[in-house]
Design an enzyme around this catalytic site. Structure first.
Site, PDB file in Angstrom:
ATOM      1  CG  HIS A   1       8.881  -1.104   0.922  1.00 53.11           C
ATOM      2  ND1 HIS A   1       9.228  -2.148   1.759  1.00 53.11           N
ATOM      3  CD2 HIS A   1       7.531  -1.004   0.998  1.00 53.11           C
ATOM      4  CE1 HIS A   1       8.133  -2.642   2.318  1.00 53.11           C
ATOM      5  NE2 HIS A   1       7.092  -1.960   1.862  1.00 53.11           N
TER       6      HIS A   1
ATOM      7  CG  HIS B   1      -0.258  -0.154   2.526  1.00 53.23           C
ATOM      8  ND1 HIS B   1      -0.843  -0.772   3.600  1.00 53.23           N
ATOM      9  CD2 HIS B   1       0.966   0.219   2.951  1.00 53.23           C
ATOM     10  CE1 HIS B   1      -0.025  -0.771   4.629  1.00 53.23           C
ATOM     11  NE2 HIS B   1       1.078  -0.170   4.257  1.00 53.23           N
TER      12      HIS B   1
END
Length: 464
Positions: free
Chosen positions: A207, A172
């Site tokens: 990330h 997310h």
């Protein structure tokens, strides 16, 4: 539509409840959710919570929750497999995150990049090799959704062991960058929009993904970032909750790392600042605690995580025994939406982690990359991303190559190659190799209970 979902890590203290809530609030679904976990007691708690969710008046889709002691039974006849595990305990994570601090290596997360990411990968890959073989044996046609970190290496393992697997990794972090762009739009143009209203072209590794294009109708959102930074950079601005939430919430941040990187590279880094800081030289944002504070993010300690998990376990017990009411609320996660798209209900575009088939220029074919993909009718098709600027690609390439080297070493159980990837982590820049060697040996020994069955630790002192 009746489906079977096998949840590996079904005793999850957080993700399982989020996933179960989202399923319950979705329409036209039902069937079975199989819960498999080495902690059967935790899986039973989630089973009881699931049964109580079914009784909630807001529940739209009810599932039969079944705890399976054997993974084979859980996987049998599964349409979807969700994997969300903690590889090791907080004792191992304590070493991952905090042992490097003696060398001035501060880690804000410690589960993907840096020394902590390498050691976590060493524990995780053997487990995922087992999962991949079991999926191949028991549910070869199921769609597999991974939530576990280190995301890239987990997905790489699944595809390497079982090349025909249908798997993708969900994260997310890009959502937060999209919400940040919506914040820019609101503050500078007075336009309220949600991240679902905007389009972003994102690519990178998990990330450490970057947004190269962002639009709201005909409005170029990236062009708003410099003006937003002029107004809000000094004090920071968190896009979720309250503006200064980063002062009290270790998971929040002021987006100063993101804005600083944009000023240097004219491309928006699309993850939370805590993750971004670990992919560049430690002298930039993680030099010391004062630097971390100046850039308005936090070091998430393992002690904090332990306290948080204890609270979640206590809450789960109350929910399971009925002393705490269950409130059904839709999360911002997209896993259920992606599942429904695969089932043919609709088409969805979202960023996920999959092997590079050419969708990310500049990164080797087969590497796990995070880009937009189209989900529809039993298909997930990557979308070709806009090329990253060369200076950004250089940063991403280093991260991707480190993932490749680390995975190669773990796959071959080659401690020397693993150590080479350890030394090449950006957070290890500028530290003498002999000191890194001592740290690596210490960290391996600290977590040897989870490593000794897979690696010949008698060779540890021979690495150079």
């Amino acid at each position: 539509m009746n489906i079977k979902i096998a949840y590996l890590g079904g005793g999850s203290k957080m993700w399982a409840r989020v996933f179960m809530n989202d399923l319950a609030l979705s329409t036209d679904l039902g069937g079975e959710i199989g819960l498999y976990d080495i902690d059967i007691e935790a899986a039973v708690r989630n089973q009881k919570i699931g049964e109580r969710i079914n009784l909630n008046p807001a529940c739209k889709s009810k599932f039969n929750y079944v705890v399976y002691p054997q993974i084979e039974d859980c996987l049998k006849d599964a349409d979807f497999i969700v994997i969300s595990i903690l590889p090791g305990t907080f004792k191992e994570m304590e070493s991952d995150v905090h042992a490097p601090e003696k060398l001035g290596i501060w880690q804000s997360v410690g589960d993907t990049a840096g020394p902590g990411g390498v050691l976590r990968a060493m524990r995780t890959v053997p487990i995922y090799e087992y999962f991949a073989n079991k999926i191949k044996e028991c549910a070869p046609n199921a769609w597999v959704i991974n939530f576990t970190n280190p995301m890239s290496i987990c997905v790489q393992t699944l595809y390497d062991v079982f090349p025909e697997i249908k798997a993708f990794g969900c994260c997310h972090e890009v959502f937060h960058a999209q919400e940040f762009l919506c914040l820019c739009l609101k503050k500078l143009k007075g336009i309220k929009a949600t991240r679902k209203d905007i389009y972003t072209d994102a690519s990178g590794v998990n990330h450490f993904t970057w947004i190269t294009e962002a639009k709201y109708k005909d409005q170029d959102l990236l062009s708003l970032v410099p003006e937003f930074a002029k107004l809000y950079y000094d004090k920071g601005y968190y896009e979720g909750g309250s503006r200064y939430q980063f002062k009290t919430d270790t998971f929040a941040y002021g987006n100063k790392v993101k804005m600083d990187l944009y000023s240097k590279y004219h491309t928006l880094a699309a993850a939370g600042d805590r993750h971004l800081a670990e992919f560049v030289s430690r002298t930039w944002y993680l030099k010391n605690k004062a630097t971390v504070k100046r850039y308005a993010f936090g070091l998430t300690t393992v002690a904090y995580r332990e306290k948080e998990q204890a609270a979640k376990i206590a809450e789960s017990i109350e929910m399971a025994n009925g002393t705490k009411p269950i409130v059904l609320e839709k999360s911002t996660e997209e896993a259920v939406d992606l599942m429904k798209a695969i089932l043919g209900y609709k088409s969805v575009i979202s960023n996920v982690n999959m092997p590079n088939l050419g969708q990310m220029p500049g990164i080797r074919k087969g590497a796990i990359v995070e880009t937009n993909c189209i989900f529809t009718n039993d298909m997930v098709r990557p979308v070709i991303a806009k090329p990253l600027p060369s200076s950004v690609l250089a940063l991403v390439s280093r991260a991707s190559q480190n993932i490749d080297t680390c995975y190669e070493g773990i796959k071959n159980r080659d401690l020397q190659t693993i150590f080479n990837s350890f030394c090449n982590q950006a957070l290890c820049d500028g530290i003498e190799r002999e000191k890194l060697r001592e740290l690596f040996i210490e960290m391996v020994n600290n977590t040897k209970e989870y490593l000794k069955d897979y690696y010949d630790l008698t060779t540890l002192t021979t690495i150079i």
